[in-house]
Design a protein around this motif. Structure first.
Motif, PDB file in Angstrom:
ATOM      1  N   ASN A  21       0.847  -1.192   0.000  1.00  0.00           N
ATOM      2  CA  ASN A  21       0.000   0.000   0.000  1.00  0.00           C
ATOM      3  C   ASN A  21       0.883   1.243   0.000  1.00  0.00           C
ATOM      4  N   GLY A  22       0.921   1.945  -1.134  1.00  0.00           N
ATOM      5  CA  GLY A  22       1.783   3.122  -1.264  1.00  0.00           C
ATOM      6  C   GLY A  22       1.037   4.433  -1.245  1.00  0.00           C
ATOM      7  N   LYS A  23      -0.185   4.450  -0.719  1.00  0.00           N
ATOM      8  CA  LYS A  23      -0.957   5.700  -0.667  1.00  0.00           C
ATOM      9  C   LYS A  23      -0.182   6.810   0.042  1.00  0.00           C
ATOM     10  N   PHE A  24       0.589   6.441   1.056  1.00  0.00           N
ATOM     11  CA  PHE A  24       1.299   7.446   1.858  1.00  0.00           C
ATOM     12  C   PHE A  24       2.283   8.270   1.037  1.00  0.00           C
ATOM     13  N   TYR A  25       2.704   7.761  -0.124  1.00  0.00           N
ATOM     14  CA  TYR A  25       3.673   8.500  -0.936  1.00  0.00           C
ATOM     15  C   TYR A  25       3.110   9.799  -1.504  1.00  0.00           C
ATOM     16  N   ALA A  26       1.797   9.988  -1.421  1.00  0.00           N
ATOM     17  CA  ALA A  26       1.215  11.249  -1.874  1.00  0.00           C
ATOM     18  C   ALA A  26       1.179  12.290  -0.768  1.00  0.00           C
ATOM     19  N   THR A  29       6.289  14.042   4.206  1.00  0.00           N
ATOM     20  CA  THR A  29       7.245  13.081   4.775  1.00  0.00           C
ATOM     21  C   THR A  29       7.271  13.203   6.300  1.00  0.00           C
ATOM     22  N   ASN A  30       6.172  12.815   6.929  1.00  0.00           N
ATOM     23  CA  ASN A  30       6.151  12.808   8.386  1.00  0.00           C
ATOM     24  C   ASN A  30       6.798  11.525   8.901  1.00  0.00           C
ATOM     25  N   GLY A  31       6.823  11.351  10.222  1.00  0.00           N
ATOM     26  CA  GLY A  31       7.520  10.201  10.805  1.00  0.00           C
ATOM     27  C   GLY A  31       6.960   8.867  10.360  1.00  0.00           C
ATOM     28  N   VAL A  32       5.631   8.738  10.348  1.00  0.00           N
ATOM     29  CA  VAL A  32       5.004   7.486   9.934  1.00  0.00           C
ATOM     30  C   VAL A  32       5.341   7.163   8.488  1.00  0.00           C
ATOM     31  N   HIS A  33       5.271   8.159   7.622  1.00  0.00           N
ATOM     32  CA  HIS A  33       5.545   7.941   6.203  1.00  0.00           C
ATOM     33  C   HIS A  33       7.006   7.577   5.958  1.00  0.00           C
ATOM     34  N   LEU A  61       1.255  -0.450  -5.053  1.00  0.00           N
ATOM     35  CA  LEU A  61       0.078   0.295  -5.484  1.00  0.00           C
ATOM     36  C   LEU A  61       0.210   1.706  -4.938  1.00  0.00           C
ATOM     37  N   LEU A  62       0.463   2.651  -5.818  1.00  0.00           N
ATOM     38  CA  LEU A  62       0.747   4.015  -5.375  1.00  0.00           C
ATOM     39  C   LEU A  62      -0.024   5.013  -6.221  1.00  0.00           C
ATOM     40  N   PRO A  63      -0.170   6.253  -5.746  1.00  0.00           N
ATOM     41  CA  PRO A  63      -0.956   7.246  -6.473  1.00  0.00           C
ATOM     42  C   PRO A  63      -0.380   7.563  -7.849  1.00  0.00           C
ATOM     43  N   ARG A  64      -1.280   7.737  -8.817  1.00  0.00           N
ATOM     44  CA  ARG A  64      -0.860   8.204 -10.131  1.00  0.00           C
ATOM     45  C   ARG A  64      -0.446   9.677 -10.056  1.00  0.00           C
ATOM     46  N   GLN A  65      -1.008  10.401  -9.085  1.00  0.00           N
ATOM     47  CA  GLN A  65      -0.697  11.812  -8.901  1.00  0.00           C
ATOM     48  C   GLN A  65       0.751  11.976  -8.427  1.00  0.00           C
ATOM     49  N   ALA A  66       1.179  13.222  -8.345  1.00  0.00           N
ATOM     50  CA  ALA A  66       2.542  13.511  -7.896  1.00  0.00           C
ATOM     51  C   ALA A  66       2.824  12.816  -6.570  1.00  0.00           C
ATOM     52  N   ASN A  67       3.972  12.162  -6.470  1.00  0.00           N
ATOM     53  CA  ASN A  67       4.331  11.459  -5.241  1.00  0.00           C
ATOM     54  C   ASN A  67       5.851  11.418  -5.125  1.00  0.00           C
ATOM     55  N   TRP A  68       6.331  10.989  -3.963  1.00  0.00           N
ATOM     56  CA  TRP A  68       7.782  10.982  -3.721  1.00  0.00           C
ATOM     57  C   TRP A  68       8.343   9.568  -3.625  1.00  0.00           C
ATOM     58  N   ALA A  69       7.660   8.610  -4.227  1.00  0.00           N
ATOM     59  CA  ALA A  69       8.140   7.226  -4.202  1.00  0.00           C
ATOM     60  C   ALA A  69       9.474   7.105  -4.941  1.00  0.00           C
ATOM     61  N   GLY A  83      -5.355   7.251  -6.284  1.00  0.00           N
ATOM     62  CA  GLY A  83      -4.712   6.441  -5.264  1.00  0.00           C
ATOM     63  C   GLY A  83      -4.246   7.216  -4.052  1.00  0.00           C
ATOM     64  N   HIS A  84      -4.452   8.530  -4.043  1.00  0.00           N
ATOM     65  CA  HIS A  84      -4.070   9.347  -2.901  1.00  0.00           C
ATOM     66  C   HIS A  84      -5.233   9.569  -1.937  1.00  0.00           C
ATOM     67  N   THR A  85      -6.393   9.005  -2.235  1.00  0.00           N
ATOM     68  CA  THR A  85      -7.585   9.299  -1.444  1.00  0.00           C
ATOM     69  C   THR A  85      -7.922   8.171  -0.456  1.00  0.00           C
ATOM     70  N   GLN A  86      -8.649   8.539   0.591  1.00  0.00           N
ATOM     71  CA  GLN A  86      -9.114   7.547   1.553  1.00  0.00           C
ATOM     72  C   GLN A  86     -10.150   6.620   0.921  1.00  0.00           C
ATOM     73  N   LEU A  87     -10.940   7.144   0.009  1.00  0.00           N
ATOM     74  CA  LEU A  87     -11.931   6.321  -0.684  1.00  0.00           C
ATOM     75  C   LEU A  87     -11.249   5.207  -1.469  1.00  0.00           C
ATOM     76  N   TRP A  88     -10.153   5.541  -2.154  1.00  0.00           N
ATOM     77  CA  TRP A  88      -9.419   4.507  -2.901  1.00  0.00           C
ATOM     78  C   TRP A  88      -8.884   3.449  -1.932  1.00  0.00           C
ATOM     79  N   GLU A  89      -8.304   3.891  -0.821  1.00  0.00           N
ATOM     80  CA  GLU A  89      -7.688   2.951   0.108  1.00  0.00           C
ATOM     81  C   GLU A  89      -8.711   1.994   0.703  1.00  0.00           C
TER      82      GLU A  89
END
Length: 374
Positions: A21-26, A29-33, A61-69, A83-89
């Protein structure tokens, strides 16, 4: 004889399939991420080295939108629309990962997917609910327990966090495993001492504090301690939020406090290496990464004996009562004594070396290997 797996894919040579689950990449960069990202990097490195993950079909599985993966050597990216939304997750991810095991490392996971591993870092949203805005607080209360309770394996970052998750009914102890964070990332970059020059800091003549408006971080007690004239020669350096942000939250930083804003790991390492000490007054903490980073860099720590700090730091830090400003003054002054200071620096380095990302990656790979083989 190979163990059977429900997630083996004949098109990939019978390799068990792991969805990440790569949703966090959107997000920021907090501690959890950062922990989630580092665990993925460790799995990728183990696969390159020919260890257990090399036998898996890993898909991110990561967001198609801008991300830092980052670019991985063995993990295949699969960009997801919205893929950056809670609904997607919660609604789309279970379907996208239906043919394999799902691993999520940033607290949230979809309830409907049955074969999954989920990392829940702590129960702060219940231990200190006033530290979260209403929408976030209720979102956490609804979604985190739902994802954790339906997971085959739940990971968390300390025995203290494991007990907290059990106490609040978020995750049953029999399914919950402790995966300590690593801290050695702070030694992977060279220290950048220009941050000291920019803010007029004299090596050895300042103390460090991570600023926060969250009540459980308890920075008010550090501010109260620095009203004592005995600490006048050791100005407080605040990392993170500005003075205006803290004052807007009702906090009163010392007039001579130095605010350095956000710093990268190179700047942070330099601040640790040249500080008199780090202050860590949190009332509750699932792991407490900054004290471990500081100890690795030879920076002694004064901390409150709360949350996971005694478990993680043991006797390598100086403890001060979380509501006793005088105790914090005495703790800072204790570290001005050469013998006491040298002893804490040595004990801190020795304790902090136990927390490595390589060890976390190996433990994670072992748990996933068992889950993939079920």
């Amino acid at each position: 004889m190979a163990r059977p797996s429900l997630s083996r894919d004949p098109r990939r040579g019978g390799r068990p399939r792991l969805f990440l689950n790569g949703k966090f990449y959107a997000g920021g960069t907090n501690g959890v991420h950062r922990v989630a990202d580092r665990l993925l990097r460790e799995l990728d490195a183990l696969a390159v080295a020919g260890e257990a993950p090399a036998r898996w079909d890993m898909r991110l599985l990561l967001p198609r939108q801008a991300n830092w993966a980052p670019r991985f050597a063995t993990i295949v990216p699969m960009p997801q629309w919205r893929g950056h939304t809670q609904l997607w997750e919660q609604a789309v991810l279970p379907f996208a990962a239906r043919s394999g095991v799902l691993a999520s490392f940033a607290n949230f996971a979809p309830g409907p997917h049955g074969r999954k591993l989920t990392m829940v870092h702590d129960a702060q949203f219940l231990l200190s609910p006033e530290s979260y805005v209403r929408k976030l607080r209720w979102g956490y209360r609804l979604l985190i327990p739902r994802g954790a309770r339906s997971s085959r394996i739940v990971l968390t970052v300390s025995d203290y966090a494991r007990d907290s998750l059990a106490t609040f009914g978020i995750a049953p102890p029999r399914h919950t495993h402790v995966l300590y964070n690593g801290a050695d990332h702070i030694l992977e970059v060279a220290a950048d001492a220009t941050v000291l020059a920019r803010h007029g800091l004299v090596p050895g003549r300042y103390t460090l504090l991570f600023g926060s408006a969250s009540r459980y971080k308890n920075v008010a007690i550090a501010f109260a301690a620095f009203a004592d004239a005995r600490l006048a020669r050791l100005p407080l350096v605040v990392i993170g939020p500005s003075r205006a942000m803290l004052e807007a939250a009702g906090l009163r930083p010392p007039a001579d406090a130095v605010f350095v804003g956000g710093v990268d790991d190179a700047g942070l390492r330099a601040l640790y290496e040249h500080a008199h000490c780090l202050l860590y007054p949190s009332r509750t903490e699932g792991f407490g990464l900054p004290p471990v980073e500081a100890m690795l860099c030879g920076c002694p720590v004064v901390a409150a004996p709360a949350g996971a700090i005694p478990e993680v730091c043991r006797d390598a830090v100086v403890y001060a009562g979380m509501d006793d400003a005088g105790d914090w003054v005495r703790g800072v002054l204790t570290l001005a004594e050469p013998g006491a200071r040298a002893a804490k620096i040595a004990a801190g380095r020795d304790r902090a070396r136990a927390f490595t990302w390589a060890a976390a990656g190996v433990r994670l790979a072992g748990l996933l290997d068992d889950l993939l083989a079920r």
